[in-house]
Design a protein around this motif. Structure first.
Motif, PDB file in Angstrom:
ATOM      1  N   PHE A 175       0.802  -1.218   0.000  1.00  0.00           N
ATOM      2  CA  PHE A 175       0.000   0.000   0.000  1.00  0.00           C
ATOM      3  C   PHE A 175       0.840   1.276   0.000  1.00  0.00           C
ATOM      4  CE2 PHE A 175      -3.718  -2.369   0.149  1.00  0.00           C
ATOM      5  CZ  PHE A 175      -4.817  -1.543   0.152  1.00  0.00           C
TER       6      PHE A 175
ATOM      7  N   LEU B 283      -0.506   4.526  -1.867  1.00  0.00           N
ATOM      8  CA  LEU B 283      -0.903   5.725  -1.122  1.00  0.00           C
ATOM      9  C   LEU B 283      -0.029   6.919  -1.504  1.00  0.00           C
ATOM     10  CD1 LEU B 283      -1.876   4.351   2.365  1.00  0.00           C
ATOM     11  CD2 LEU B 283      -3.340   5.162   0.544  1.00  0.00           C
TER      12      LEU B 283
ATOM     13  N   GLU C  87      -1.417   8.184  -4.650  1.00  0.00           N
ATOM     14  CA  GLU C  87      -2.683   8.833  -4.330  1.00  0.00           C
ATOM     15  C   GLU C  87      -2.422  10.228  -3.751  1.00  0.00           C
ATOM     16  OE1 GLU C  87      -5.340   6.569  -4.620  1.00  0.00           O
ATOM     17  OE2 GLU C  87      -6.899   8.053  -4.242  1.00  0.00           O
ATOM     18  N   THR C  88      -1.451  10.297  -2.830  1.00  0.00           N
ATOM     19  CA  THR C  88      -1.101  11.583  -2.235  1.00  0.00           C
ATOM     20  C   THR C  88      -0.690  12.570  -3.317  1.00  0.00           C
ATOM     21  OG1 THR C  88      -0.198  10.310  -0.420  1.00  0.00           O
ATOM     22  CG2 THR C  88       0.273  12.660  -0.416  1.00  0.00           C
TER      23      THR C  88
ATOM     24  N   LEU D 256      -7.169  11.631   1.555  1.00  0.00           N
ATOM     25  CA  LEU D 256      -6.240  10.510   1.623  1.00  0.00           C
ATOM     26  C   LEU D 256      -6.752   9.421   2.561  1.00  0.00           C
ATOM     27  CD1 LEU D 256      -3.525   9.743   0.447  1.00  0.00           C
ATOM     28  CD2 LEU D 256      -2.461  10.569   2.531  1.00  0.00           C
TER      29      LEU D 256
ATOM     30  N   ALA E  85      -7.826   5.695   1.660  1.00  0.00           N
ATOM     31  CA  ALA E  85      -7.169   4.541   2.295  1.00  0.00           C
ATOM     32  C   ALA E  85      -8.216   3.575   2.836  1.00  0.00           C
ATOM     33  CB  ALA E  85      -6.254   5.022   3.413  1.00  0.00           C
TER      34      ALA E  85
ATOM     35  N   ARG F   8      -9.902   1.782  -0.040  1.00  0.00           N
ATOM     36  CA  ARG F   8      -9.052   0.735  -0.603  1.00  0.00           C
ATOM     37  C   ARG F   8      -8.976  -0.478   0.310  1.00  0.00           C
ATOM     38  NH1 ARG F   8      -6.321   2.080  -5.097  1.00  0.00           N
ATOM     39  NH2 ARG F   8      -6.270   4.288  -5.591  1.00  0.00           N
TER      40      ARG F   8
END
Lengths: 286, 266
Positions: free
Chosen positions: B165, B169, B172-173, B206, B210, B213
């Motif tokens: 992850f 992540l 994504e950030t 975020l 998370a 997901r």
């Protein structure tokens, strides 16, 4: 007016992961055009549009906005980002505020406008995407998928951009939601004359609205023309993993069977007229 | 934006070190870390030489590894400064109320060398081993612990999910950050309070993503009737090759050399 000049972008340059996303792109985007940007996944569309409002720094080449290089030291990139609005894929993932209203106010407030102007813009933007007043003080997370998406788009519209870039604004929506969003964007474009760049995988969506199509392939511009000319080459598009609007296939099939229709007809009305003409029944109306 | 965090990232090239069994690399890293605490002075010279040879063999650019050190510069400065000034002993330099002792200098230098070697050593492991391989190796190595009822497989599974992850992540950030910058957000300027406040538009989406997901993953695992523990077979089982044996011997030789070298002088 945006000008892209010999733009190249390499991710993670000088490492083993180096990847050329776009290579030597030249492009002119005049004011008021409605442009479709198509290309297979990984063809560099997303990288290109992120360059248009200065989110990425080019490996080489430049981008000019109204004649000024956006990476000049004295260029105000914050101002640029309000002028060139970028709506990312799945924009609803960027929502964060307690209610719809504050979230849409976020953009204009960052521009340093006074409260009145911030709220005027937010109200206007929410109306443009068809969000009714009763949703204004709801949490954005309680809305439906399509509504969330429209609120997020309003968040960018509230910046009052001159150029609006949308990366797959209809991905993951049902046909109703899709038509609604595209219809609103088209209406907005017709009404205000802003420049719109629409990135999409749906050739039918593109065919219905845009006046110019840019085809990207392997980090380069493969073609740049009016939709009818682009879709005439549907065999090439298919080879790139793209395709053409359904109407193009129907017209082509009719033509192969000996009916003298216009293969460039993209919409139902144009196709109807062309078929009727070919059949010698021009005066009939649907 | 976040791409210059190299700590714990896999560097995809093909080298002898990359091809080694993850268990070898785990044990070697452990021995390397122990050697840093056991062997001293001349031991560090041996350790540095060993590390540089391994880095050379791994084909990972030294520049890339050094860049990862940036993350600990602050911790290191902190530790070094405290050791310099607060170690009692024979005064070397003194000004105002502060004084630097010879012991302080010695301790600070040792600490700095140790920290740098430690971090470089462990980043060589993560740079040359995919997260999946790493957890596989760890699971195999910790197998005996099952006797005392430690759920080794589950722990390894959790670790590999966590590792998997990190890049997601991070991406994504990066994406959310860009989306908010496109809306005029400013993550860089302003004082501490303003900076902390500016993180809200980043952190809220975020966290939501998370959780989303994690939820999706749990659902997908259940839909495939995932069950951990006994009787699971591996798609790529870990099997030792002769190169791994040689590597074990070399690492042991290094360990011995390091300890002996550390005892030679002083």
């Amino acid at each position: 007016m945006l000008i892209v000049d010999h733009l190249t972008h390499i991710y993670e340059k000088n490492t083993a992961m180096a990847q050329t996303a776009i290579h030597d792109i030249n492009l002119v985007i005049p004011e008021g055009q409605f442009i479709g940007l198509i290309g297979h996944t990984g063809s560099g569309k997303s990288t290109l549009i992120q360059h248009l409002n200065g989110l990425l720094k080019p490996t080489s080449g430049s981008v000019f906005f109204h004649g000024a290089d956006i990476h000049d030291d004295d260029f105000d990139r914050k101002q640029l980002r309000s002028k060139v609005g970028l709506v990312f894929q799945y924009p609803e993932h960027q929502l964060f505020e307690v209610d719809v209203w504050s979230d849409v106010c976020f953009g204009p407030r960052n521009l340093g406008l006074d409260k009145l102007n911030v709220e005027l813009r937010a109200y206007h933007a929410l109306k443009q995407v068809g969000i009714s007043d009763e949703h204004f003080y709801q949490s954005p997370f309680d809305l439906s998928g399509g509504e969330k998406r429209r609120v997020a788009i309003a968040g960018v519209l509230a910046m009052a951009p001159e150029v609006l870039i949308l990366d797959e604004p209809t991905a993951g929506l049902d046909p109703g939601g899709r038509d609604e969003i595209l219809g609103q964007i088209a209406a907005l474009q017709a009404e205000t004359g802003i420049t719109v760049v629409l990135v999409s995988h749906s050739m039918d969506d593109i065919a219905k609205h845009v006046e110019r199509i840019i085809v990207m392939r392997g980090g380069k511009i493969a073609d740049d023309d009016v939709p009818t000319a682009i879709f005439m080459k549907f065999a090439e598009l298919e080879e790139m993993g793209l395709g053409a609007p359904q109407m193009t296939y129907i017209m082509d099939a009719l033509r192969l069977r000996g009916l003298a229709v216009d293969p460039a007809a993209l919409t139902v009305t144009a196709a109807y007229n062309s078929i009727m003409k070919a059949l010698g029944m021009e005066n009939h109306h649907a | 934006m976040l791409r210059n965090i190299t700590l714990g990232q896999y560097y995809p090239v093909d080298s002898i070190i990359h091809r080694l069994d993850p268990r070898v690399k785990l044990v070697a890293t452990l021995l390397f870390i122990i050697s840093l605490f056991v062997g001293r002075y001349t031991g560090y010279i041996v350790a540095t030489l060993f590390l540089l040879t391994v880095i050379k063999l791994s084909k990972v650019p030294l520049r890339f590894i050094v860049r990862g050190m940036k993350a600990i510069v602050f911790i290191m400065l902190f530790a070094v400064v405290f050791n310099l000034f607060l170690t009692p002993g024979e005064v070397a330099v003194s000004f105002w109320v502060l004084s630097i002792t010879w012991e302080g200098i010695r301790l600070a230098a040792m600490l700095a060398i140790r920290l740098i070697l430690l971090l470089m050593g462990s980043s060589v492991m993560t740079l040359t081993t995919t997260p999946g391989n790493l957890t596989d190796g760890l699971e195999k190595l910790m197998r005996p612990l099952r006797v005392i009822r430690i759920p080794v497989h589950e722990v390894a599974m959790m670790m590999s999910i966590a590792l998997r992850f990190i890049p997601i992540l991070m991406e994504e950030t990066d994406k959310i950050m860009k989306a908010q910058i496109a809306r005029g957000a400013d993550f860089e300027s302003g004082n501490l309070i303003k900076k902390a406040k500016s993180l809200v538009p980043l952190l809220v989406p975020l966290f939501i993503s998370a959780f989303r997901r994690a939820n999706d993953l749990a659902m997908a695992m259940e839909a495939r009737c995932y069950q951990g523990g006994e009787h699971r077979t591996k798609m790529k089982p870990l099997i030792y090759r002769w190169q791994d044996g040689v590597a074990y011997l070399l690492v042991l030789a290094y360990f011995a050399a390091c300890i002996v070298a550390g005892r030679l002088l002083f």
